[in-house]
Design an enzyme around this catalytic site. Sequence first.
Site: not given
Length: 280
Positions: A70, A90, A92-93, A95, A220
């Site tokens: 990402e 990803d 940090i999915d 954020t 994601d």
Amino acid sequence: MVDIWQNAMDHAVTIARRAGEVVREALHEDRKVMTKSSSVDLVTQTDQKVEQLIIQSVKEKFPTHRFIGEESVAAGEVCELTDSPTWIIDPIDGTTNFVHTFPFVAVSIGFSVNKQSEFGVVYSCLEDKMFTARRGRGAFCNDQPLSVSDQEDIKQSVIATEFGSSRDPEAVNNIFTSLRNIVSLPIHGVRGAGSAAINLCLVASGCVEAYYEIGIHVWDIAAGSLIVTEAGGILLDVEGGPVDLMSRRILAANNTTIADRLIREIQSFSPPRDDEEVTQ
Ligand SMILES: O=P([O-])([O-])O[C@@H]1[C@H](O)[C@H](O)[C@@H](O)[C@H](O)[C@H]1O
Ligand SMILES: [Mg+2]
Ligand SMILES: [Mg+2]
């Protein structure tokens, strides 16, 4: 039979756990919040740091593998899925959850070869839940097998969705129309964890019957989508037909009865594809 991707999957689990520790440690530190595609599309230095940590450690072990990350794409790299072994990350999915200490934050690592998903790892790091799936071998949470809900009646269902990070008035209007249609069926409830990856794991766990969203990106959903199908669920486009992970649209459901009923109520639209520059 030898599983040639087992090593890679083991590494994904190890590095997701390590990444989760970094996220947990950063949760209560000062967070410098920056924005990307809109004023509500947030990113922090931890997103960038965790993505680099994952990519560096994978590169050391698997130097020929490719990446779609990402934050690398946000920094200008092309988002291209080839036949080569590709890690789809990803860091940090969720954020926005991370920034607000809302306790659903995941590290999501998908892995695809010949454009087919081979394994998916979603580490919900504040709950300490490690969701994993290997193609053809089932889905698990902390090593316990997962299976989707067997509910066929939409009126007895809970559906997950999100508002996403676009505030384009037409998109917002479509999202609210779909939501009003679905709530009015009526259904038992609507939920959203604030993380697409965790929403998919909730479908896989049987906690919600379905999850749909328009506006998500391939990173994601790359890992969570395999976790859904390996738990017995299905993936479709929001208008029906096969899902396309680059199309920014997904409907994950426990079965076709629930999925078909939702498709009739979703007012679809088409954001620019993740691979738009590549396919032009
Ligand atoms: O930006 P991020 O936190 O990695 O990912 C977001 C989350 O999954 C959110 O739940 C979803 O609604 C957005 O569409 C995603 O972009
Ligand atoms: Mg995400
Ligand atoms: Mg993210």
